[in-house]
Design a protein around this motif. Structure first.
Motif, PDB file in Angstrom:
ATOM      1  N   ARG A  48      -2.226   8.748   7.052  1.00 41.54           N
ATOM      2  CA  ARG A  48      -2.936   9.394   5.954  1.00 41.54           C
ATOM      3  C   ARG A  48      -2.999  10.902   6.111  1.00 41.54           C
ATOM      4  NH1 ARG A  48      -2.374   5.405   2.401  1.00 41.54           N
ATOM      5  NH2 ARG A  48      -3.681   3.595   2.842  1.00 41.54           N
TER       6      ARG A  48
ATOM      7  N   TRP B  14       1.542   7.425   1.514  1.00 40.67           N
ATOM      8  CA  TRP B  14       1.600   7.694   2.941  1.00 40.67           C
ATOM      9  C   TRP B  14       2.225   9.056   3.220  1.00 40.67           C
ATOM     10  CZ3 TRP B  14      -0.853   4.301   6.016  1.00 40.67           C
ATOM     11  CH2 TRP B  14      -1.052   3.004   5.542  1.00 40.67           C
TER      12      TRP B  14
ATOM     13  N   ARG C 129      -7.410  -5.041   6.940  1.00 40.23           N
ATOM     14  CA  ARG C 129      -7.144  -4.484   5.609  1.00 40.23           C
ATOM     15  C   ARG C 129      -6.499  -3.114   5.775  1.00 40.23           C
ATOM     16  NH1 ARG C 129     -11.798  -1.965   1.663  1.00 40.23           N
ATOM     17  NH2 ARG C 129     -10.385  -0.758   0.352  1.00 40.23           N
ATOM     18  N   ILE C 130      -5.383  -2.908   5.095  1.00 39.92           N
ATOM     19  CA  ILE C 130      -4.743  -1.593   5.023  1.00 39.92           C
ATOM     20  C   ILE C 130      -4.732  -1.189   3.553  1.00 39.92           C
ATOM     21  CG2 ILE C 130      -2.643  -0.249   5.373  1.00 39.92           C
ATOM     22  CD1 ILE C 130      -3.973  -0.945   7.977  1.00 39.92           C
ATOM     23  N   GLY C 131      -5.709  -0.361   3.156  1.00 42.46           N
ATOM     24  CA  GLY C 131      -5.817  -0.002   1.740  1.00 42.46           C
ATOM     25  C   GLY C 131      -6.078  -1.231   0.905  1.00 42.46           C
TER      26      GLY C 131
ATOM     27  N   ASP D 236      -3.863   3.521   8.869  1.00 49.71           N
ATOM     28  CA  ASP D 236      -4.775   3.992   7.829  1.00 49.71           C
ATOM     29  C   ASP D 236      -5.766   4.915   8.527  1.00 49.71           C
ATOM     30  OD1 ASP D 236      -6.213   4.456   5.590  1.00 49.71           O
ATOM     31  OD2 ASP D 236      -6.987   2.419   5.363  1.00 49.71           O
TER      32      ASP D 236
ATOM     33  N   GLY E  44      -9.289   5.194   7.237  1.00 53.18           N
ATOM     34  CA  GLY E  44      -8.914   6.428   6.539  1.00 53.18           C
ATOM     35  C   GLY E  44      -9.414   7.705   7.168  1.00 53.18           C
TER      36      GLY E  44
ATOM     37  N   ASP F 228      -6.073  -0.315  11.108  1.00 53.76           N
ATOM     38  CA  ASP F 228      -7.062   0.085  10.116  1.00 53.76           C
ATOM     39  C   ASP F 228      -7.980   1.101  10.779  1.00 53.76           C
ATOM     40  OD1 ASP F 228      -9.133   0.395   8.351  1.00 53.76           O
ATOM     41  OD2 ASP F 228      -9.841  -1.678   8.455  1.00 53.76           O
TER      42      ASP F 228
ATOM     43  N   GLU G 282       0.848  -1.188   0.000  1.00 54.40           N
ATOM     44  CA  GLU G 282       0.000   0.000   0.000  1.00 54.40           C
ATOM     45  C   GLU G 282       0.884   1.238   0.000  1.00 54.40           C
ATOM     46  OE1 GLU G 282      -3.493   2.526   0.330  1.00 54.40           O
ATOM     47  OE2 GLU G 282      -2.944   0.620  -0.610  1.00 54.40           O
TER      48      GLU G 282
END
Length: 308
Positions: free
Chosen positions: A191, A82, A211-213, A171, A144, A141, A79
């Motif tokens: 982010r 950043w 999930r990271i991205g 994230d 975002g 996570d 990912e």
């Protein structure tokens, strides 16, 4: 519609019974989901990648690690995009994962009560910090979220560094940039930054798959964070990925040298090597063993599997 309702009910049931009742994976679940790893483990079951690999990983490139994993069928481990505190400070460590979701009062009440019953102290965003071991990287996570999505400030940043000797991959966002950048050795891949406090977020998973991205992260993955992005290497692939990446770097160094010497043409180096070039390369390695990032035994074992 009925089938959809049954599916949703099953997903919600699994969420309640695996995430809330456990809040984290059991040791048995951790071992099951990381069963390809045969080395040491932490008490919670997370793979315990040797410190030596954490150090060696700092010297390999994202591209080399990415290429080695794609060769094994792992396509969703990187990912990018950043914001960092220190762009020139690579960071490696074992992933300790956390998943946050927008707050829902009824679920959050259960999580809070369960945390209190388990003896967890403070707000839920401090619980992962208490679980950190030296060499870990806190990977979260935060869906975002920037405004009101600041998972830590400089107080928790100091606690993270004290427990792990490392930084974070979120994230989400952070606050207190000036305070965090004063923590020597601490780095953060996030982010964004915002002066707000964390609000309307709840911890729904601790040391669970997240999930990271576009990347899937397991607890115990080796995290390699550099200026161009973050890549997550499954524990059982770490030795192979690092050794292959180091070997490719040696090949590149040899190739660049021979091109500067005009011994070979670009077309000869940038394609499948002839037996003469392979022999020249192996002789160069024998003459320059001080350049080897791996042991000679590791290199010999790797060469047995190499198809060039």
């Amino acid at each position: 519609m009925k089938a959809y309702f049954l599916y949703f009910s099953l997903v919600f049931y699994l969420f309640i019974n695996t995430t809330l009742n456990a809040q984290t994976m059991t040791r048995e679940q951790m071992i099951e989901y990381t069963s390809d790893w045969t080395g040491d483990r932490f008490e919670d079951g997370r793979p315990k990648i040797p410190d030596s690999y954490l150090e060696r990983a700092k010297n390999i490139s994202i591209e080399e690690a990415w290429g080695a994993m794609r060769g094994q069928g792992y396509y969703n481990q990187f990912e990018g995009d950043w914001i960092m505190i220190h762009e020139d400070m690579p960071m490696t460590g074992r992933a300790l994962t956390a998943q946050y979701m927008p707050t829902r009062p009824d679920i959050n009440d259960i999580i809070t009560k369960k945390g209190a019953a388990e003896g967890r102290i403070g707000a839920s965003n401090s619980w992962p910090i208490d679980a950190l071991q030296q060499g870990d990287i806190y990977v979260a996570d935060g869906f975002g979220k920037i405004i009101d999505g600041t998972l830590i400030g400089d107080n928790l940043g100091n606690a993270i560094y004290a427990n792990s000797g490392n930084g974070v991959v979120f994230d989400g966002s952070l606050r207190d940039l000036e305070g965090l950048e004063r923590i020597e050795g601490f780095n953060a891949f996030v982010r964004g930054w915002d002066p707000s406090y964390i609000k309307d977020m709840m911890l729904t998973g601790l040391n669970t798959p997240i999930r990271i991205g576009r990347a899937t992260v397991m607890p115990g993955d080796l995290v390699l964070a550099k200026r161009e992005g973050v890549i997550f290497i499954p524990a059982h692939l770490v030795e192979q990925v690092i050794t292959q990446a180091e070997f490719v770097a040696l090949k590149d160094e040899f190739g660049h040298l021979r091109l500067k010497q005009a011994k070979y043409t670009p077309g000869e180096i940038d394609t499948k090597w002839t037996e003469a070039i392979k022999t020249d390369f192996l002789n160069w390695i024998e003459e320059n063993q001080d350049k080897l990032p791996m042991s000679k035994e590791e290199l010999d074992n790797y060469l047995k599997t190499r198809t060039w």
